[in-house]
Design a protein around this motif. Structure first.
Motif, PDB file in Angstrom:
ATOM      1  N   SER A 283      73.736  25.290  33.131  1.00 49.30           N
ATOM      2  CA  SER A 283      72.508  24.965  32.365  1.00 49.30           C
ATOM      3  C   SER A 283      72.655  23.733  31.491  1.00 49.30           C
ATOM      4  CB  SER A 283      72.079  26.161  31.495  1.00 49.30           C
ATOM      5  OG  SER A 283      71.884  27.307  32.280  1.00 49.30           O
ATOM      6  N   MET A 284      73.665  22.899  31.734  1.00 45.38           N
ATOM      7  CA  MET A 284      73.837  21.691  30.943  1.00 45.38           C
ATOM      8  C   MET A 284      72.860  20.607  31.406  1.00 45.38           C
ATOM      9  SD  MET A 284      78.011  21.441  30.894  1.00 45.38           S
ATOM     10  CE  MET A 284      78.013  19.899  30.000  1.00 45.38           C
ATOM     11  N   ASP A 285      72.493  19.728  30.487  1.00 48.22           N
ATOM     12  CA  ASP A 285      71.822  18.493  30.884  1.00 48.22           C
ATOM     13  C   ASP A 285      72.852  17.608  31.564  1.00 48.22           C
ATOM     14  OD1 ASP A 285      69.500  19.408  29.692  1.00 48.22           O
ATOM     15  OD2 ASP A 285      69.891  18.382  27.795  1.00 48.22           O
ATOM     16  N   ALA A 286      72.409  16.793  32.521  1.00 43.51           N
ATOM     17  CA  ALA A 286      73.387  16.001  33.281  1.00 43.51           C
ATOM     18  C   ALA A 286      72.746  14.719  33.783  1.00 43.51           C
ATOM     19  CB  ALA A 286      73.931  16.806  34.463  1.00 43.51           C
ATOM     20  N   LEU A 287      73.592  13.713  33.951  1.00 38.67           N
ATOM     21  CA  LEU A 287      73.210  12.471  34.608  1.00 38.67           C
ATOM     22  C   LEU A 287      74.145  12.285  35.795  1.00 38.67           C
ATOM     23  CD1 LEU A 287      71.583   9.797  34.697  1.00 38.67           C
ATOM     24  CD2 LEU A 287      73.381   8.789  33.275  1.00 38.67           C
ATOM     25  N   LEU A 288      73.580  12.251  36.999  1.00 33.19           N
ATOM     26  CA  LEU A 288      74.361  12.104  38.214  1.00 33.19           C
ATOM     27  C   LEU A 288      74.247  10.658  38.688  1.00 33.19           C
ATOM     28  CD1 LEU A 288      73.188  15.320  40.150  1.00 33.19           C
ATOM     29  CD2 LEU A 288      74.753  15.124  38.204  1.00 33.19           C
ATOM     30  N   LEU A 289      75.373   9.964  38.765  1.00 30.86           N
ATOM     31  CA  LEU A 289      75.396   8.561  39.184  1.00 30.86           C
ATOM     32  C   LEU A 289      76.022   8.439  40.563  1.00 30.86           C
ATOM     33  CD1 LEU A 289      76.618   6.618  36.007  1.00 30.86           C
ATOM     34  CD2 LEU A 289      74.281   7.069  36.724  1.00 30.86           C
ATOM     35  N   ALA A 290      75.344   7.712  41.440  1.00 32.11           N
ATOM     36  CA  ALA A 290      75.881   7.440  42.779  1.00 32.11           C
ATOM     37  C   ALA A 290      75.052   6.325  43.383  1.00 32.11           C
ATOM     38  CB  ALA A 290      75.815   8.698  43.660  1.00 32.11           C
ATOM     39  N   PRO A 291      75.606   5.629  44.384  1.00 34.57           N
ATOM     40  CA  PRO A 291      74.833   4.562  45.027  1.00 34.57           C
ATOM     41  C   PRO A 291      73.668   5.120  45.820  1.00 34.57           C
ATOM     42  CG  PRO A 291      76.858   4.964  46.227  1.00 34.57           C
ATOM     43  CD  PRO A 291      76.940   5.767  44.973  1.00 34.57           C
ATOM     44  N   THR A 292      72.790   4.227  46.281  1.00 31.55           N
ATOM     45  CA  THR A 292      71.697   4.621  47.158  1.00 31.55           C
ATOM     46  C   THR A 292      72.255   5.405  48.339  1.00 31.55           C
ATOM     47  OG1 THR A 292      70.523   2.619  46.545  1.00 31.55           O
ATOM     48  CG2 THR A 292      69.754   3.751  48.509  1.00 31.55           C
ATOM     49  N   ALA A 293      71.567   6.497  48.699  1.00 31.32           N
ATOM     50  CA  ALA A 293      72.009   7.391  49.782  1.00 31.32           C
ATOM     51  C   ALA A 293      73.327   8.060  49.467  1.00 31.32           C
ATOM     52  CB  ALA A 293      72.095   6.646  51.114  1.00 31.32           C
ATOM     53  N   GLY A 294      73.615   8.245  48.168  1.00 32.28           N
ATOM     54  CA  GLY A 294      74.864   8.879  47.766  1.00 32.28           C
ATOM     55  C   GLY A 294      74.779  10.390  47.636  1.00 32.28           C
ATOM     56  N   GLY A 295      73.639  10.980  48.020  1.00 32.12           N
ATOM     57  CA  GLY A 295      73.509  12.439  47.991  1.00 32.12           C
ATOM     58  C   GLY A 295      73.160  13.006  46.630  1.00 32.12           C
ATOM     59  N   LYS A 296      72.472  12.228  45.784  1.00 29.17           N
ATOM     60  CA  LYS A 296      72.151  12.707  44.428  1.00 29.17           C
ATOM     61  C   LYS A 296      71.134  13.845  44.462  1.00 29.17           C
ATOM     62  CE  LYS A 296      70.983   8.529  42.969  1.00 29.17           C
ATOM     63  NZ  LYS A 296      71.445   7.594  44.025  1.00 29.17           N
ATOM     64  N   THR A 297      70.135  13.745  45.343  1.00 28.32           N
ATOM     65  CA  THR A 297      69.122  14.804  45.422  1.00 28.32           C
ATOM     66  C   THR A 297      69.771  16.137  45.749  1.00 28.32           C
ATOM     67  OG1 THR A 297      67.367  13.267  46.075  1.00 28.32           O
ATOM     68  CG2 THR A 297      67.067  15.583  46.674  1.00 28.32           C
ATOM     69  N   GLU A 298      70.668  16.140  46.726  1.00 27.83           N
ATOM     70  CA  GLU A 298      71.361  17.378  47.102  1.00 27.83           C
ATOM     71  C   GLU A 298      72.274  17.866  45.981  1.00 27.83           C
ATOM     72  OE1 GLU A 298      69.798  15.500  50.636  1.00 27.83           O
ATOM     73  OE2 GLU A 298      70.967  14.723  48.946  1.00 27.83           O
ATOM     74  N   ALA A 299      72.909  16.929  45.276  1.00 26.55           N
ATOM     75  CA  ALA A 299      73.799  17.306  44.178  1.00 26.55           C
ATOM     76  C   ALA A 299      73.053  18.059  43.090  1.00 26.55           C
ATOM     77  CB  ALA A 299      74.449  16.050  43.583  1.00 26.55           C
ATOM     78  N   ALA A 300      71.798  17.706  42.876  1.00 32.15           N
ATOM     79  CA  ALA A 300      71.002  18.405  41.864  1.00 32.15           C
ATOM     80  C   ALA A 300      70.408  19.699  42.406  1.00 32.15           C
ATOM     81  CB  ALA A 300      69.887  17.488  41.360  1.00 32.15           C
ATOM     82  N   LEU A 301      69.894  19.654  43.639  1.00 32.14           N
ATOM     83  CA  LEU A 301      69.109  20.788  44.138  1.00 32.14           C
ATOM     84  C   LEU A 301      69.955  21.973  44.595  1.00 32.14           C
ATOM     85  CD1 LEU A 301      66.165  19.142  46.084  1.00 32.14           C
ATOM     86  CD2 LEU A 301      66.122  20.289  43.872  1.00 32.14           C
ATOM     87  N   PHE A 302      71.116  21.734  45.197  1.00 27.65           N
ATOM     88  CA  PHE A 302      71.885  22.873  45.710  1.00 27.65           C
ATOM     89  C   PHE A 302      72.313  23.827  44.592  1.00 27.65           C
ATOM     90  CE2 PHE A 302      73.190  20.225  49.658  1.00 27.65           C
ATOM     91  CZ  PHE A 302      71.940  20.463  50.215  1.00 27.65           C
ATOM     92  N   PRO A 303      72.850  23.344  43.456  1.00 28.83           N
ATOM     93  CA  PRO A 303      73.144  24.289  42.379  1.00 28.83           C
ATOM     94  C   PRO A 303      71.893  24.867  41.727  1.00 28.83           C
ATOM     95  CG  PRO A 303      73.835  22.049  41.785  1.00 28.83           C
ATOM     96  CD  PRO A 303      73.446  22.016  43.211  1.00 28.83           C
ATOM     97  N   LEU A 304      70.793  24.105  41.684  1.00 25.55           N
ATOM     98  CA  LEU A 304      69.552  24.653  41.124  1.00 25.55           C
ATOM     99  C   LEU A 304      68.994  25.754  42.027  1.00 25.55           C
ATOM    100  CD1 LEU A 304      67.637  21.538  39.731  1.00 25.55           C
ATOM    101  CD2 LEU A 304      68.611  23.432  38.415  1.00 25.55           C
ATOM    102  N   LEU A 305      69.037  25.541  43.337  1.00 27.97           N
ATOM    103  CA  LEU A 305      68.580  26.592  44.256  1.00 27.97           C
ATOM    104  C   LEU A 305      69.470  27.830  44.152  1.00 27.97           C
ATOM    105  CD1 LEU A 305      67.739  24.424  47.392  1.00 27.97           C
ATOM    106  CD2 LEU A 305      66.111  25.790  46.071  1.00 27.97           C
ATOM    107  N   SER A 306      70.768  27.610  43.935  1.00 28.02           N
ATOM    108  CA  SER A 306      71.674  28.757  43.762  1.00 28.02           C
ATOM    109  C   SER A 306      71.317  29.542  42.508  1.00 28.02           C
ATOM    110  CB  SER A 306      73.124  28.259  43.693  1.00 28.02           C
ATOM    111  OG  SER A 306      73.497  27.605  44.894  1.00 28.02           O
ATOM    112  N   ARG A 307      71.026  28.843  41.406  1.00 29.54           N
ATOM    113  CA  ARG A 307      70.600  29.529  40.181  1.00 29.54           C
ATOM    114  C   ARG A 307      69.261  30.224  40.393  1.00 29.54           C
ATOM    115  NH1 ARG A 307      70.119  25.795  35.317  1.00 29.54           N
ATOM    116  NH2 ARG A 307      69.685  27.780  34.280  1.00 29.54           N
TER     117      ARG A 307
END
Length: 699
Positions: free
Chosen positions: A36-60
């Protein structure tokens, strides 16, 4: 696969997507997001940021049995949301959950379905989110009652301008509507100040909520591709650029970035004349035109798409072979975004070919590549003193709540500066001017707000930016896009012809009242133009890197022979304008006296306002230099500037410039002027410049 994701999510990662493992950033994002922490995910274009956020959110979502609309996914572009929707719908569907999109292009029937079904994940823009909050057709308290988390994609694209202030203010109001603190997750490309960007995103929760920057791949973003994959060339004209593009990389898919819509149109037409399969994308093309071009391009192989920065963000246009840049983007961050469009295929690497059209552009491109090679990226900073956004937010709050206590309105933003006590003079002005009415200790929308912003259900109030008036261009019933009205009013001989979508059109009828223009195909001769297109301030660091280039520094990239030859000519031409030990004041042969600060537009604006006694009153300054009085002597210069570091002041603002500040009419003129002045100033860099030695030269 990590065990702290939901087993169903892990199953689909392995069996549906065929993933063997997560990327380092995706793995590192799981603990803070699951916690439940606030977070900033940094990665290049097409670096999988959307999945990095959504997979743990869907798990919660599955584990904690969230119901209703529990996740908001915000992005700066409707096209980006449309592009992401199928992907996010697929991921949500693994768990029997639903996702939907809501923005201005979504039909009324689809909106009704969203309100009735309340999807688990809603994809929208901040402006459309605010429209939901103020709409009489949306029960926002019911709809957002179960909200738990907000994902902000391309957060750096918000934070650097007023859309960022608007985003923060709307999130604070949404927090009060939901009745709970909302987890905030930002997705971003590389920025120079990730910790500050995360603190900014947290808003009123900064300092009280745990937060983490997740960026294990950032080093790889700034690392240089293999030698030769970044190439700097000089071609001298757009026609020559078209010849080079047409002759190189046959059979490959190429994305060409231009710095203005007009350049996109002209280059697109030139490439088509050479038989190159060409598509175009820019903000003044209709949604359908852009969508058709982007879809066709993503499915093709041997083709070119020419674009402004609209394709810089995360919109998927398929697997690219090459990125080509006409002249130079304004920032290193933009270059990194564009560079990240390539190198996605196994065995391929990121690449970019710069085709510069003149000596100044060549110098700027070389300077930008110098900064990139040093690993420097611009910090993203919110513009100061957003008083006009405070005015807009107070009006929007009154629309949302209908009536607001005249002493309680500050609570709506949970103490987030500047949406608090400092805004009381603005509220007094809104009441005095009739934008707000006041009765019985309550504030509500007044007649002046109805008159100025009330059209189309207060749509003008929820849009933070207003573009210049443009005419819609139609062929039959099909909308092609929008053009600057000056193309329809200037005198022409014969047919009036426009260039739009890379094709020429003959104007057949103009509906002045409805701002519509009807056209039919023509065999050439079209012209394109948009007001304010293709120009931006250059900052201090880029200007100083340009000075370094003129002093002989070469970026560590492949430089063609003709680029090297032209750069040598530019260095010879401008050798008297640069010095490694400070600034230069040059008296030209015609008597003009100019101070070459190489400090950027904002620092020069600050110095010009402060040094009124030595600055030319007519032609004053640009990004690189300041014009001084012709009669100024070295002795007078030393006398008049001796104490300048102690008296730096904000730039002067012409009241005509306030037109560019939306909602300026809802502010007292002095506050609107002060807002613009603060945004034009760079006191720190101005102080650095006056501390440097200034040398007088006579040519």
């Amino acid at each position: 696969m990590p065990p702290d994701l939901d087993p169903i999510v892990v199953h689909h990662l392995v069996n549906t997507l065929g993933w063997r493992d997560l990327r380092p950033m995706q793995r590192a994002a799981i603990p803070p997001i699951r916690g439940s922490m606030d977070a900033l995910l940094l990665a290049p274009t097409a670096g999988g940021k959307t999945e990095a956020a959504l997979f743990p959110l869907l798990s919660r979502m599955a584990e904690q049995r969230w119901t209703g609309t529990s996740v908001l996914y915000l992005a700066p572009l409707k096209a980006l949301l449309n592009n992401l929707q199928p992907r996010i719908e697929r991921y949500a569907g693994w768990l029997g959950r639903r996702a939907a999109v809501w923005h201005g292009d979504v039909s009324t029937s689809r909106r009704r379905a969203v309100l009735f079904e309340r999807p688990d994940i809603l994809l929208t823009t901040p402006e459309s989110l605010e429209s939901m909050l103020v709409s009489t057709k949306v029960d926002h308290r019911l709809f957002f009652a179960d909200l738990q988390a907000v994902v902000v994609d391309e957060v750096h694209a918000f934070a650097g301008d007023d859309r960022g202030w608007h985003l923060l203010a709307v999130l604070e109001r949404l927090t009060r509507v939901a009745g709970r603190t909302l987890q905030r997750i930002g997705l971003s490309a590389t920025v120079g100040n990730p910790g500050e960007l995360l603190t900014w995103l947290q808003g009123s929760g900064a300092g009280s909520r745990p937060a983490q920057v997740v960026a294990p791949d950032v080093v790889a973003v700034v690392d240089r591709p293999p030698p030769g994959d970044i190439e700097l060339d000089y071609v001298g004209s757009l026609a020559n650029a078209a010849t080079v593009i047409a002759g190189l990389h046959a059979g490959e898919k190429r994305l060409v970035f231009c710095e203005s819509r007009q350049t996109v149109e002209e280059l697109g037409q030139l490439l088509r004349e050479k038989g190159i399969r060409t598509f175009l994308s820019h903000a003044s093309l209709s949604v359908d035109e852009r969508r058709r071009a982007e879809q066709a391009f993503s499915e093709a192989r041997d083709c070119v798409i020419v674009s402004t920065s609209t394709l810089e963000l995360g919109i998927d246009v398929g697997d690219l072979d090459r990125v080509i840049q006409i002249d130079a983007p304004g920032t290193v961050a933009s270059f990194l975004q564009r560079l990240g469009r390539t190198g996605r295929r196994p065995g391929s690497s990121r690449n970019c070919l710069f085709l510069t059209l003149d000596g100044d552009a060549l110098t700027e491109a070389a300077a930008l590549l110098q900064l990139w090679a040093r690993g420097w990226v611009e910090p993203v900073n919110a513009p100061p003193e957003p008083r006009h956004i405070v005015a807009q937010q107070v009006l929007a709050l009154c629309l949302q709540e209908h009536r607001v206590g005249d002493q309680l309105w500050t609570q709506a933003w949970n103490g987030l500066p500047p949406f608090g006590e400092s805004g009381r003079p603005i509220v007094r002005h809104l009441v005095e001017q009739g934008y707000l009415d006041q009765d019985g200790g309550m504030l509500f929308i007044g007649p002046a707000a109805e008159q100025r912003f009330g059209r189309r259900h207060f749509m003008d109030l929820t849009a933070v930016f207003t573009g210049p008036p443009e005419f819609t261009v139609l062929t039959g019933r099909n909308e092609l896009g929008r053009i600057d009205p000056s193309l329809l009013t200037e005198e022409v001989r014969g047919d009036r012809r426009l260039l739009l979508g890379g094709r020429s059109w003959r104007v057949t009828y103009i509906d002045w009242r409805r701002r519509r223009c009807f056209v039919e195909p023509a065999d050439g001769g079209g012209r394109a133009r948009w007001r304010g297109s293709g120009w931006a301030y250059l900052g201090f660091e880029l200007n100083r890197a340009m000075r370094d280039v003129l002093l002989g520094a070469d970026p560590p990239v492949a430089i063609t022979r003709r680029a090297a030859a032209r750069l040598a000519e530019v260095r010879a031409e401008k050798a008297h304008l640069v010095h490694p030990g400070g600034t230069v004041i040059v008296r030209e042969k015609d008597g003009d006296l100019r101070w070459w600060t190489w400090a950027g537009f904002r620092a020069n604006a600050t110095l010009t306002a402060t040094l009124g006694e030595v600055v030319d009153p007519v032609e004053r300054f640009d990004d690189c230099s300041i014009r001084l009085r012709e009669d100024l002597t070295p002795r007078a210069w030393r006398s008049l500037t001796a104490d300048v570091a102690d008296r730096l002041c904000l730039p002067e603002v012409d009241e005509k410039a306030l037109v560019g500040l939306k909602f300026n009419a809802a502010l007292p003129t002095r506050l609107a002027t002060a807002t613009l002045a603060a945004r034009l100033a760079d006191l720190d860099r101005a102080a650095m410049v006056v501390d440097e030695p200034a040398r007088f030269l006579v040519t």
